[in-house]
Design a protein around this motif. Structure first.
Motif, short mmCIF file in Angstrom:
data_model
loop_
_atom_site.label_atom_id
_atom_site.label_comp_id
_atom_site.label_asym_id
_atom_site.label_seq_id
_atom_site.Cartn_x
_atom_site.Cartn_y
_atom_site.Cartn_z
N GLN A 41 1.14 -1.27 0.21
CA GLN A 41 0.13 0.01 -0.30
C GLN A 41 0.88 1.46 -0.01
OE1 GLN A 41 -3.18 -0.30 3.00
NE2 GLN A 41 -3.66 1.82 2.00
N LEU A 42 1.91 1.15 0.30
CA LEU A 42 3.24 2.72 0.73
C LEU A 42 3.30 2.47 -0.55
CD1 LEU A 42 4.89 4.27 2.13
CD2 LEU A 42 6.34 2.48 2.89
N PHE A 43 3.65 1.88 -1.20
CA PHE A 43 4.07 1.18 -3.26
C PHE A 43 3.05 2.05 -3.91
CE2 PHE A 43 4.76 0.08 -7.15
CZ PHE A 43 5.86 0.07 -7.27
N TYR A 44 2.33 1.81 -3.47
CA TYR A 44 0.99 2.20 -4.48
C TYR A 44 0.96 3.58 -4.09
CZ TYR A 44 0.78 -1.97 -6.62
OH TYR A 44 1.02 -3.21 -7.73
N THR A 45 1.09 4.08 -3.14
CA THR A 45 0.76 5.45 -2.50
C THR A 45 1.15 6.07 -2.55
OG1 THR A 45 -1.04 4.70 -0.05
CG2 THR A 45 0.17 6.92 -0.16
N VAL A 46 3.12 5.99 -2.89
CA VAL A 46 3.92 7.58 -3.29
C VAL A 46 4.26 7.23 -5.26
CG1 VAL A 46 5.01 6.99 -0.86
CG2 VAL A 46 6.04 5.09 -3.52
N GLU A 47 3.46 6.09 -5.55
CA GLU A 47 3.64 6.34 -7.10
C GLU A 47 2.19 6.85 -6.84
OE1 GLU A 47 3.54 2.25 -9.95
OE2 GLU A 47 1.44 2.24 -8.66
N SER A 48 0.98 6.75 -7.12
CA SER A 48 0.17 7.34 -7.52
C SER A 48 0.52 8.74 -7.55
CB SER A 48 -1.20 7.12 -5.83
OG SER A 48 -0.87 7.64 -5.01
N LEU A 49 1.44 9.37 -5.95
CA LEU A 49 1.22 10.79 -5.87
C LEU A 49 2.61 11.25 -6.69
CD1 LEU A 49 1.77 10.95 -1.85
CD2 LEU A 49 -0.02 12.13 -3.49
N GLY A 50 3.47 10.48 -7.25
CA GLY A 50 4.06 11.15 -8.90
C GLY A 50 4.98 11.18 -8.13
N LYS A 51 5.97 10.22 -6.81
CA LYS A 51 6.92 9.83 -6.24
C LYS A 51 7.97 9.12 -5.61
CE LYS A 51 6.69 14.36 -4.38
NZ LYS A 51 8.12 15.83 -4.61
N LEU A 52 7.17 8.26 -6.70
CA LEU A 52 8.41 6.81 -6.18
C LEU A 52 9.60 6.78 -6.56
CD1 LEU A 52 7.51 3.64 -6.03
CD2 LEU A 52 7.27 3.33 -8.35
N GLU A 53 9.77 7.53 -8.50
CA GLU A 53 11.45 7.23 -8.08
C GLU A 53 11.84 8.06 -6.86
OE1 GLU A 53 14.26 8.88 -12.26
OE2 GLU A 53 11.66 8.08 -12.57
N GLU A 54 12.06 8.76 -6.65
CA GLU A 54 12.41 9.30 -5.61
C GLU A 54 12.26 8.88 -4.54
OE1 GLU A 54 11.45 13.68 -5.22
OE2 GLU A 54 10.25 13.72 -6.62
N THR A 55 11.21 8.15 -3.96
CA THR A 55 11.70 7.60 -2.93
C THR A 55 11.25 5.87 -3.35
OG1 THR A 55 8.45 7.09 -3.30
CG2 THR A 55 9.55 9.37 -2.25
N HIS A 56 11.83 5.65 -3.65
CA HIS A 56 12.35 3.78 -4.00
C HIS A 56 13.33 3.30 -2.83
CE1 HIS A 56 10.98 -0.24 -5.14
NE2 HIS A 56 12.01 -0.27 -5.73
N SER A 57 14.15 3.55 -3.51
CA SER A 57 15.73 3.06 -2.38
C SER A 57 15.54 3.90 -1.32
CB SER A 57 16.18 3.43 -3.35
OG SER A 57 16.91 3.48 -4.28
N ALA A 58 14.50 5.21 -0.86
CA ALA A 58 15.16 5.94 0.38
C ALA A 58 14.14 5.08 1.13
CB ALA A 58 14.61 7.18 0.33
N ILE A 59 13.32 4.06 0.61
CA ILE A 59 12.30 2.97 1.86
C ILE A 59 12.66 1.77 2.05
CG2 ILE A 59 10.10 1.87 1.70
CD1 ILE A 59 8.67 3.82 0.04
#
Length: 210
Positions: A96-114
């Protein structure tokens, strides 16, 4: 002309021999599994490589920088797709966290940070408060996060991920699925680099079939 024809023939014979050698190297049932029924792919016009993963998985954390570099070099006819595995509990929360940040357009920035928060900072990201605190550094407000977290779009993506995991018949992560037809597991081939080599082999197999 005869020299050119001979050279061309040798090249074709060499390519055929190389293909045979590759086919001999990677065998269905030994290095990859042929799925009984193809899973849906995001773009039927491209050959898809999907990674089934979990943020809490140590092997997925180790694999992430390797596959991130690899996917950057994919040919134009190949697409890459990340699918969070949902086997209950923290797996579903992190999906759910993954799809939440993806929906906000922030997945590329946050994926490794998570990944880093969980595996380097011992922050399990077990609840929304911990997630919001982490994501504040990426200009995601608590209001934006909470709105996206419970959105219809995120719930739909999670339902789709559940269906995909069932279609993949996967029991662990990281796992690669090539074009919805073939499953590659690290235990079958002996490591991350070999998983990617088998994936490349299967992408070529699909390309030739098309």
């Amino acid at each position: 002309m005869r020299v050119l024809m001979t050279a061309g023939l040798l090249w074709l014979l060499g390519s055929f021999a190389l293909l045979q050698a590759q086919e001999a190297d990677y065998q269905a049932g030994e290095h990859y599994i042929v799925l009984p029924a193809p899973a849906t792919t995001a773009d039927p016009e491209k050959i898809e490589v999907a990674e089934l993963f979990w943020y809490g998985c140590g092997h997925c954390f180790q694999f992430d920088p390797i596959i991130s570099k690899w996917k950057g070099d994919l040919a134009e006819d190949v697409s890459f797709r990340e699918v969070p595995a949902m086997f209950g509990g923290a797996w579903n929360t992190h999906a759910q966290l993954f799809y939440t940040v993806e929906s906000l357009g922030k997945l590329e920035e946050t994926h490794s940070a998570i990944f880093n928060a969980i595996h380097r900072q011992n922050n399990r990201l077990a609840d929304k408060d911990a997630m919001i605190e982490l994501l504040a550094d990426y200009d995601i407000s608590a209001e934006e996060f909470n709105k996206a977290w419970g959105s219809f779009g995120v719930r739909s993506k999670m339902e789709q991920a559940t269906r995909l995991a069932k279609a993949y018949r996967a029991t662990g992560v990281p796992t690669l699925i090539v074009n919805g037809k073939y499953r590659i597991e690290g235990a079958m081939v002996g490591g991350f680099d070999e998983m990617l080599k088998v994936a490349e082999f299967l992408v070529d197999k699909e390309r030739q079939a098309l």
